[in-house]
Design a protein around this motif. Structure first.
Motif, mmCIF file in Angstrom:
data_model
loop_
_atom_site.group_PDB
_atom_site.id
_atom_site.type_symbol
_atom_site.label_atom_id
_atom_site.label_comp_id
_atom_site.label_asym_id
_atom_site.label_seq_id
_atom_site.Cartn_x
_atom_site.Cartn_y
_atom_site.Cartn_z
ATOM 1 N N GLU A 128 41.723 -41.181 -37.424
ATOM 2 C CA GLU A 128 43.111 -40.745 -37.379
ATOM 3 C C GLU A 128 43.593 -38.875 -38.080
ATOM 4 N N ASN A 129 42.500 -38.828 -38.759
ATOM 5 C CA ASN A 129 42.724 -37.135 -38.738
ATOM 6 C C ASN A 129 42.074 -36.588 -38.682
ATOM 7 N N ALA A 130 42.024 -35.601 -37.414
ATOM 8 C CA ALA A 130 41.052 -35.142 -37.162
ATOM 9 C C ALA A 130 40.649 -33.387 -37.930
ATOM 10 N N ASP A 131 41.319 -33.237 -39.303
ATOM 11 C CA ASP A 131 40.977 -32.579 -39.804
ATOM 12 C C ASP A 131 39.668 -32.667 -40.598
ATOM 13 N N VAL A 132 38.713 -32.260 -40.086
ATOM 14 C CA VAL A 132 37.115 -33.127 -40.960
ATOM 15 C C VAL A 132 37.580 -31.938 -42.083
ATOM 16 N N ALA A 133 37.309 -30.922 -42.461
ATOM 17 C CA ALA A 133 36.902 -30.039 -43.238
ATOM 18 C C ALA A 133 37.564 -29.965 -44.256
ATOM 19 N N ARG A 134 39.324 -30.592 -44.481
ATOM 20 C CA ARG A 134 40.032 -31.615 -45.208
ATOM 21 C C ARG A 134 40.146 -32.985 -45.576
ATOM 22 N N ILE A 135 39.077 -33.581 -45.385
ATOM 23 C CA ILE A 135 38.766 -34.940 -45.457
ATOM 24 C C ILE A 135 37.796 -34.716 -46.438
ATOM 25 N N ILE A 136 36.098 -33.858 -45.603
ATOM 26 C CA ILE A 136 34.887 -33.621 -46.580
ATOM 27 C C ILE A 136 35.227 -32.931 -48.231
ATOM 28 N N ASN A 137 36.263 -32.582 -48.008
ATOM 29 C CA ASN A 137 36.867 -31.571 -49.365
ATOM 30 C C ASN A 137 38.185 -32.397 -50.387
ATOM 31 N N SER A 138 38.026 -34.013 -49.622
ATOM 32 C CA SER A 138 38.773 -33.971 -50.667
ATOM 33 C C SER A 138 38.101 -34.850 -51.994
ATOM 34 N N THR A 139 39.206 -34.887 -52.650
ATOM 35 C CA THR A 139 38.873 -35.880 -53.979
ATOM 36 C C THR A 139 37.728 -37.212 -54.024
ATOM 37 N N GLU A 140 38.614 -37.988 -53.267
ATOM 38 C CA GLU A 140 37.410 -38.877 -52.943
ATOM 39 C C GLU A 140 36.150 -38.937 -52.067
ATOM 40 N N VAL A 141 36.044 -38.137 -51.323
ATOM 41 C CA VAL A 141 35.122 -37.955 -51.334
ATOM 42 C C VAL A 141 33.760 -37.600 -51.905
ATOM 43 N N GLN A 142 33.791 -36.359 -52.467
ATOM 44 C CA GLN A 142 33.157 -34.729 -53.255
ATOM 45 C C GLN A 142 33.027 -36.644 -54.495
ATOM 46 N N SER A 143 33.839 -36.783 -54.922
ATOM 47 C CA SER A 143 33.576 -37.628 -56.180
ATOM 48 C C SER A 143 32.009 -38.433 -55.854
ATOM 49 N N VAL A 144 31.534 -39.294 -54.865
ATOM 50 C CA VAL A 144 30.244 -40.546 -55.041
ATOM 51 C C VAL A 144 29.733 -39.482 -54.262
ATOM 52 N N LEU A 145 29.454 -38.553 -53.705
ATOM 53 C CA LEU A 145 28.258 -37.183 -53.631
ATOM 54 C C LEU A 145 27.316 -37.198 -53.924
ATOM 55 N N ARG A 146 25.774 -36.557 -54.058
ATOM 56 C CA ARG A 146 25.098 -36.311 -54.745
ATOM 57 C C ARG A 146 25.416 -34.291 -55.037
ATOM 58 N N PRO A 147 24.632 -34.285 -56.389
ATOM 59 C CA PRO A 147 24.918 -32.928 -56.493
ATOM 60 C C PRO A 147 24.502 -32.104 -55.258
ATOM 61 N N LYS A 148 24.999 -30.693 -55.083
ATOM 62 C CA LYS A 148 24.668 -29.828 -53.861
ATOM 63 C C LYS A 148 22.791 -29.634 -54.421
ATOM 64 N N LEU A 149 21.723 -29.987 -53.330
ATOM 65 C CA LEU A 149 20.687 -29.781 -54.168
ATOM 66 C C LEU A 149 20.406 -27.944 -53.869
ATOM 67 N N GLU A 150 19.815 -27.169 -54.625
ATOM 68 C CA GLU A 150 19.715 -26.086 -54.965
ATOM 69 C C GLU A 150 17.693 -25.488 -54.050
ATOM 70 N N ALA A 151 17.985 -24.874 -53.234
ATOM 71 C CA ALA A 151 16.733 -24.190 -52.134
ATOM 72 C C ALA A 151 15.724 -23.664 -52.753
ATOM 73 N N PRO A 152 14.847 -24.268 -52.699
ATOM 74 C CA PRO A 152 13.709 -24.241 -53.009
ATOM 75 C C PRO A 152 13.106 -22.426 -53.848
ATOM 76 N N GLN A 153 13.064 -21.711 -54.698
ATOM 77 C CA GLN A 153 12.639 -20.248 -54.516
ATOM 78 C C GLN A 153 11.715 -19.973 -54.250
ATOM 79 N N LYS A 154 11.386 -19.563 -52.721
ATOM 80 C CA LYS A 154 9.971 -18.707 -53.001
ATOM 81 C C LYS A 154 9.993 -17.227 -53.353
#
Length: 418
Positions: A306-332
């Motif tokens: 219904e809403n084609a603005d995918v970036a706005r949906i992903i960055n919304s508070t409702e979606v970001q609040s239930v996501l896991r924390p961002k994984l940091e890339a292993p240091q080489k």
């Protein structure tokens, strides 16, 4: 459907309603009524057909539609082989290709028949039994028409296609059925100008140019850009009235052609509807809740989102609040550098390395200067000091000869005394 990159961006903008016409395209539309005396006015709101909000874009197939009506054509089997040519055979120091008979002309003796010969037959001549036509599913063609109709109600897509709709009040543009009764071209032009299409008509008139190629000799001398498409419910003279206006075409709502709705494969054509034709769309294509009464077994395509603005949906508070924390890339571990190749690595190990290198460079420069000086001296001595040919040695040779003569005379005297 060929969709360019800027059209893809516009498709995203359409979903956000970021347009001057976006509000008008989203709310109920007004029917433009033609009042007595040629004036254009507004009437009550009309409900938008569901086909006008069908999701898009979908893959259109304009080339397949063109190939459906293609006629078989090929070259004649005769050209290139209408000469009684025969090969001269071997022994005459010429190729064995068939040659034209006769004499006394330039043509006599020339090669014939071969595709490499002047006037010969073509290689792999085209045949009429080629696979000309392409089968396209009926539902796929209906989806394509629905997508083109939906795109025609979005101002960004219509403007991206080149139409000048800055003075048009709303899209889709719907007028009363009085437009179908117009029989004069002069009246049709007046109606178009009152609807805000004056700038569009000027664009069409200026676009008239001579066609490139042989088509200018074959009864299609000029080309004109595509302008508005007037969709009517019943022809009471509207086709006759609009047929002589450059770039303006007409079509019956019951015979909508994909090649007219999306010329060249690009959707977003500027459509002008009559009221009866606009109300016919729900009967032809149905709604999202029911099937199409006039097209058995067909239902309108549904939007995946219904809403084609995918970036706005992903960055919304409702979606970001239930996501896991961002994984940091292993240091080489950093790659170890070779100090013999890397100056920076050598300076870290030996801070005195640059000074030592400069000292070595200076020592080598001095050594080279000494070598060059010795070589120059040696070359000078070789050129100017020729050993026995020097002045001193020549002078000494004269004295040596005189001394030798005196020595011989002394020896002779001693022998005489004895």
């Amino acid at each position: 459907l060929k969709v360019t990159s800027h059209l893809r961006e516009l498709c995203q903008l359409v979903s956000l309603g970021s347009s001057d016409h976006g509000d008008g395209a989203a709310r109920g539309l007004h029917l433009q009524e033609r009042q007595p005396g040629g004036e254009v006015g507004h009437s009550a709101d009309a409900s938008r057909p569901h086909v006008a909000i069908a999701p898009g874009p979908r893959a259109l197939h304009p080339h397949e539609c063109i190939e459906e009506r293609a006629q078989a054509v090929s070259v004649s089997p005769k050209p290139g082989y209408e000469t009684a040519a025969e090969s001269w055979g071997t022994g005459r120091a010429v190729a064995r290709v068939p040659r034209a008979p006769g004499g006394g002309t330039h043509r006599a003796g020339q090669g014939a028949f071969g595709n490499m010969c002047r006037g010969g037959g073509m290689f792999s001549p085209t045949k009429t039994w080629r696979r000309w036509h392409r089968c396209v599913n009926v539902t796929q063609k209906r989806h394509a028409v629905v997508t083109a109709l939906a795109a025609s109600s979005l101002p960004p897509l219509v403007m991206a296609r080149g139409h000048r709709i800055g003075e048009v009040s709303e899209l889709p543009l719907v007028v009363s059925d009085g437009l179908e009764s117009i029989t004069k071209t002069k009246q049709a032009v007046e109606v178009l100008k009152k609807l805000g299409c004056g700038e569009e008509l000027e664009r069409l008139i200026k676009s008239r140019k001579i066609r490139q190629g042989k088509g200018k000799m074959r009864n299609r001398r000029y080309t004109v850009r595509r302008g508005p498409l007037v969709v009517y419910g019943e022809d009471k003279g509207v086709v006759r009235a609009f047929r002589n206006i450059p770039g303006v075409q007409t079509a019956s709502v019951k015979d909508l052609n994909l090649l007219k709705l999306a010329p060249g494969g690009y959707f977003g054509r500027f459509l002008i509807w009559t009221e009866s034709a606009f109300r016919m769309l729900n009967k032809m294509y149905g709604t999202l809740k029911s099937g199409a009464p006039m097209k058995r077994g067909y239902t309108l395509p549904r939007a995946q989102m219904e809403n084609a603005d995918v970036a706005r949906i992903i960055n919304s508070t409702e979606v970001q609040s239930v996501l896991r924390p961002k994984l940091e890339a292993p240091q080489k571990a950093p790659m170890k550098r070779n100090p013999l190749r890397s100056k920076a690595a050598m300076e870290q190990l030996n801070p005195f390395a640059p000074e030592a290198k400069e000292a070595e460079k200076k020592r080598m420069a001095d050594k080279t200067a000494v070598k060059e000086r010795k070589a120059a001296s040696k070359q000078y001595n070789k050129k100017h000091k020729r050993g026995p040919d020097t002045f001193y040695k020549t002078l000494m040779k004269a004295f040596e000869a005189k001394a030798q003569a005196g020595k011989k005379s002394a020896e002779g005297e001693e022998e005489g005394e004895e």
